[in-house]
Design an enzyme around this catalytic site. Structure first.
Site, mmCIF file in Angstrom:
data_model
loop_
_atom_site.group_PDB
_atom_site.id
_atom_site.type_symbol
_atom_site.label_atom_id
_atom_site.label_comp_id
_atom_site.label_asym_id
_atom_site.label_seq_id
_atom_site.Cartn_x
_atom_site.Cartn_y
_atom_site.Cartn_z
ATOM 1 N N CYS A 2 -39.653 -73.620 27.976
ATOM 2 C CA CYS A 2 -38.350 -72.755 27.848
ATOM 3 C C CYS A 2 -37.768 -73.086 26.449
ATOM 4 C CB CYS A 2 -37.549 -73.497 29.029
ATOM 5 S SG CYS A 2 -38.221 -73.284 30.600
ATOM 6 N N ARG A 27 -40.453 -68.777 23.519
ATOM 7 C CA ARG A 27 -40.823 -69.979 24.377
ATOM 8 C C ARG A 27 -40.837 -69.794 25.778
ATOM 9 N NH1 ARG A 27 -40.714 -74.743 21.683
ATOM 10 N NH2 ARG A 27 -40.505 -75.750 23.684
ATOM 11 N N TRP A 75 -39.278 -70.081 31.211
ATOM 12 C CA TRP A 75 -40.671 -69.786 31.576
ATOM 13 C C TRP A 75 -40.811 -70.425 33.022
ATOM 14 C CZ3 TRP A 75 -45.237 -72.151 33.069
ATOM 15 C CH2 TRP A 75 -46.239 -71.486 33.013
ATOM 16 N N ASN A 101 -35.460 -77.948 29.767
ATOM 17 C CA ASN A 101 -36.986 -77.530 29.348
ATOM 18 C C ASN A 101 -37.868 -78.607 29.787
ATOM 19 O OD1 ASN A 101 -39.317 -76.552 28.074
ATOM 20 N ND2 ASN A 101 -38.851 -77.312 26.094
ATOM 21 N N GLY A 102 -38.629 -78.388 30.786
ATOM 22 C CA GLY A 102 -39.487 -79.444 30.995
ATOM 23 C C GLY A 102 -39.844 -79.413 32.743
ATOM 24 N N GLU A 488 -62.472 -65.802 20.703
ATOM 25 C CA GLU A 488 -61.168 -65.411 20.273
ATOM 26 C C GLU A 488 -60.665 -63.880 20.223
ATOM 27 O OE1 GLU A 488 -58.706 -67.240 19.817
ATOM 28 O OE2 GLU A 488 -57.373 -66.183 18.317
ATOM 29 N N LYS A 492 -57.662 -62.596 22.479
ATOM 30 C CA LYS A 492 -56.583 -61.652 21.873
ATOM 31 C C LYS A 492 -56.666 -60.337 22.592
ATOM 32 C CE LYS A 492 -54.943 -64.094 20.204
ATOM 33 N NZ LYS A 492 -55.286 -65.318 19.610
ATOM 34 N N GLU A 495 -54.880 -60.966 26.254
ATOM 35 C CA GLU A 495 -53.668 -61.609 26.438
ATOM 36 C C GLU A 495 -52.447 -60.681 26.078
ATOM 37 O OE1 GLU A 495 -52.513 -65.313 24.127
ATOM 38 O OE2 GLU A 495 -53.585 -64.395 22.714
ATOM 39 N N HIS A 511 -78.669 -62.848 29.837
ATOM 40 C CA HIS A 511 -78.648 -63.566 30.984
ATOM 41 C C HIS A 511 -77.698 -63.327 32.063
ATOM 42 C CE1 HIS A 511 -81.755 -66.203 28.784
ATOM 43 N NE2 HIS A 511 -81.084 -66.281 27.851
ATOM 44 N N LYS A 610 -45.194 -69.248 24.367
ATOM 45 C CA LYS A 610 -45.798 -69.831 23.163
ATOM 46 C C LYS A 610 -46.315 -71.430 23.105
ATOM 47 C CE LYS A 610 -46.936 -69.147 18.776
ATOM 48 N NZ LYS A 610 -48.291 -68.361 18.843
HETATM 49 O O1 M6R Z 1 -49.810 -74.536 20.502
HETATM 50 P P1 M6R Z 1 -51.278 -74.691 20.902
HETATM 51 O O2 M6R Z 1 -52.214 -74.430 19.844
HETATM 52 O O3 M6R Z 1 -51.701 -75.869 21.540
HETATM 53 O O4 M6R Z 1 -51.327 -73.662 21.881
HETATM 54 C C1 M6R Z 1 -52.698 -73.794 22.515
HETATM 55 C C2 M6R Z 1 -52.926 -72.462 23.286
HETATM 56 O O5 M6R Z 1 -51.818 -72.184 24.278
HETATM 57 C C3 M6R Z 1 -52.624 -71.301 22.484
HETATM 58 O O6 M6R Z 1 -53.655 -71.062 21.663
HETATM 59 C C4 M6R Z 1 -52.836 -69.867 23.309
HETATM 60 O O7 M6R Z 1 -54.116 -69.576 23.893
HETATM 61 C C5 M6R Z 1 -52.383 -68.657 22.712
HETATM 62 N N1 M6R Z 1 -51.604 -67.590 23.432
HETATM 63 C C6 M6R Z 1 -53.516 -67.736 22.378
HETATM 64 O O8 M6R Z 1 -53.215 -66.708 21.269
#
Ligand code: M6R
Length: 615
Positions: A2, A27, A75, A101-102, A488, A492, A495, A511, A610
């Site tokens: 958050c 966040r 969040w 936040n937490g 990756e 991308k 998400e 496989h 994030k």
């Molecule tokens: O801040 P971090 O690199 O530790 O975050 C790790 C993942 O949460 C982050 O890479 C997430 O998978 C992203 N949304 C990917 O685009």
């Protein structure tokens, strides 16, 4: 997970809080709220939805007068995102107002006790429990707000960054931190509180970052009082001068932060190796590494812990560390590592990779590794973040603030740092030839211009996106160094577009995943010049025979795959070892355009945040 923001001073708090919430929205963005205090009345407004929804609600429902205020963008962890569960939360008397936040892990037991003592709860949140616990202590022990917060936090298990005020104290905000970040901006008899410095950067660049288990009592006309939560001892404030500027946290003419961040890659990759890589002289200098070279050289293993995109960067590192430095590497999902009783010894080096430096699972993995005696090295982007402080040493990527939830520039700058470390270790160990070492130094120095060239293909990629935007599934295939890039690319796409996508090592296709291929299935294949080129060509043949639609990332001038693929995305010729830095670019752009065409919220995809500060 958050974002929290607060202000106390001479200005109107509302625009500062509102703007701050907009900057912190990355966040968490499922609900938002604000409380303002003018010394007589508290105005509180909160709503499910985004900060823009809150702004509208405030315009219709409340006065915005007040020089003290707190705000929150959420969040959800406890309780669904609705108006009632949104922050801020009042205590039962209506005197205390809190944002958090937490997670308070033992909230259920505390809540039960408070209910027995006559407290009523209106939300499902752990935060409402905390504010009432503080109120209960304040009343029963007849102590001031700061003391009540300190006593309450000693009863709490979990993580928090909190800010609260008391109706009876119009010139005071109390804040505290454990696990979640909290910065205090210091102006001229005015103070700002936020999850990061972005909400106050245009007002002051003097800030205090609270350490874990510290609280601060912020009073107008007085110096900030920082205390240890555990024993109430006084801590001398350490005021930092921030390097952040407003431009870095604005979109700079781009439609989305994600696009801006994709386009920043040539310059931030350069920023990441600037002063660290002296290509002509054959020198790599990494401040955080110099004193610990022996640890790496003598390590039995390197264990990399990370999540999401950072984990993918770790997979690339596995290839380069083993190839060049001949040190065995294991790459672990931090979330699995921490719970599976892993074998870690004092002879292991653990590298933790995290853009935010806040990811709870990565942080827990670090703590575990430290307990077992391993040396822990951090690669973080956010300066001063929890992970960067929890590690023994480390290297910052210099990507600048990454605000789009989908990680882009963080990935390429993490790989840049990992490449520098691997090359340096290989050179010292003598496991790389001088010519290969020098070649890679020079090639690394060329990467920004190659990324620039890859970005120039944007219009062609946009056309491909248009053709495939309605596909419901995608496969991404790559081999060797480009297998993590396939993962990756798939992450991308899924998400931000919500299209199902899976990444596989190209050879694994036969496989199982090959069963998915038909004329409707787009398959993105990374088929650049490499030792595996012929093998990848064979994989493409296999796809073609099953009528799959091939979108291939190829090296400029490629003729073989060009003939076979339905569509191609070209990147400049790059040594295979460094190719992830360029092959990832078209995949980022493809995801971006598809998501945009599907009208998705590119910067704030659903259900995500994030920084994942919960398990
Ligand atoms: O801040 P971090 O690199 O530790 O975050 C790790 C993942 O949460 C982050 O890479 C997430 O998978 C992203 N949304 C990917 O685009």
């Amino acid at each position: 997970m958050c974002g929290i923001v607060g202000y106390i001073g001479k200005r109107d708090a509302y625009p500062i809080i509102l703007n701050g919430l907009k900057r912190l929205e990355y966040r968490g963005y499922d609900s938002a709220g604000i409380a303002l205090y003018d010394g007589k009345n508290i105005q509180l407004c909160k709503t499910k939805g985004k900060v823009a929804d809150l702004e509208l609600k405030v315009t219709n429902e409340m006065s915005t007068i007040g020089n003290l205020g707190i705000g929150h963008t959420r969040w959800a962890t406890h309780g669904e995102p609705n108006d009632v569960n949104s922050h801020p939360h009042y205590s039962n008397s209506g005197d205390l107002v809190i944002i958090h936040n937490g997670i308070i892990e033992n909230y259920a037991a505390l809540k039960k006790e408070l209910i027995n003592r006559g407290y009523t709860f209106y939300s499902d949140t752990d935060t409402e429990v905390l504010v009432n616990l503080i109120e209960d202590i304040k009343k029963n022990e007849n102590v001031k707000l700061g003391k009540a917060v300190q006593v309450a936090l000693n009863q709490v298990v979990g993580a928090y960054a909190i800010a609260l005020f008391d109706k009876n104290k119009p010139d005071e905000i109390v804040v505290a931190k454990l696990g979640s970040p909290l910065a205090i901006g210091i102006g001229d008899n005015e103070f700002f509180v936020a999850s990061d410095a972005s909400p106050f950067i245009e007002f002051t660049n003097n800030a205090i970052y609270l350490e874990d288990e510290e609280m601060a009592i912020i009073r107008l006309g007085r110096d900030i009082e920082i205390r240890k939560v555990k024993d109430d001892s006084i801590v001398a404030p350490y005021i930092q001068e921030l390097q952040l500027n407003l431009e870095q946290i604005e979109k700079g003419g781009y439609e989305h932060f994600m696009l801006k961040e994709i386009y920043e890659q040539p310059s931030v990759i350069k920023d990441t190796y600037r002063g660290r890589l002296l290509a002509d002289k054959g020198i790599i200098r990494l401040g955080g590494l110099e004193d610990y070279i022996e640890k790496f050289i003598n390590a039995d293993r390197i264990i990399i812990v990370a999540c999401g995109t950072s984990w993918h960067a770790g997979l690339v590192a596995e290839y380069i560390f083993e190839d060049w430095a001949r040190i065995p590497v294991e790459v672990e999902y931090a979330s699995e590592f921490r719970y599976r009783n892993p074998i870690i010894t004092e002879n292991d080096v653990v590298i933790a990779i995290s853009q935010s430096g806040e990811t709870a699972d990565t942080l827990a993995a670090i703590k575990l590794a430290k307990e077992k005696g391993a040396f822990v090295y951090g690669i973080c982007n956010v300066v001063g973040s929890t992970i960067s402080r929890a590690t023994h040493s480390g290297t910052y990527t210099h990507a600048g603030p990454e605000i789009g939830v989908a990680s882009t520039k963080a990935f390429t700058t993490q790989i840049t740092v990992l490449t520098l470390i691997a090359l340096k270790l290989a050179k010292i160990k003598g496991t790389i030839s001088q010519s290969n070492y020098m070649l890679h130094l020079r090639e690394l120095d060329l990467i920004p211009s190659k990324v620039e060239a890859a970005l120039k293909k944007n219009d062609e990629i946009e056309k491909i996106a248009k053709i495939f935007k309605d596909a419901t599934n995608f496969l991404y295939l790559g081999r060797g160094y480009n297998f993590p890039v396939a993962l990756e690319g798939a992450l991308k796409l899924k998400e931000i577009s919500y299209i199902h996508a899976e990444g596989y090592p190209a050879a694994e296709m036969k496989h199982g995943p090959i069963a998915l291929i038909d004329e409707h299935m787009p398959i993105v294949v990374i088929a650049v010049n490499s030792n595996h080129y012929e093998k990848v060509v064979s994989n493409i043949q296999e796809i073609k025979s099953r009528k799959g639609k091939i979108i291939a990332v190829v090296t400029e001038g490629d003729t073989i795959v060009r003939e076979m693929a339905d569509y191609i995305m070209e990147v400049p010729n790059t040594p295979e070892t460094l190719s992830p830095l360029v092959t990832t670019i078209p995949l980022q752009l493809l995801s971006y355009h598809i998501a945009l065409m599907l009208d998705r919220n590119v910067d704030q995809p659903r259900n995500l945040a994030k920084a994942v500060t919960v398990e």
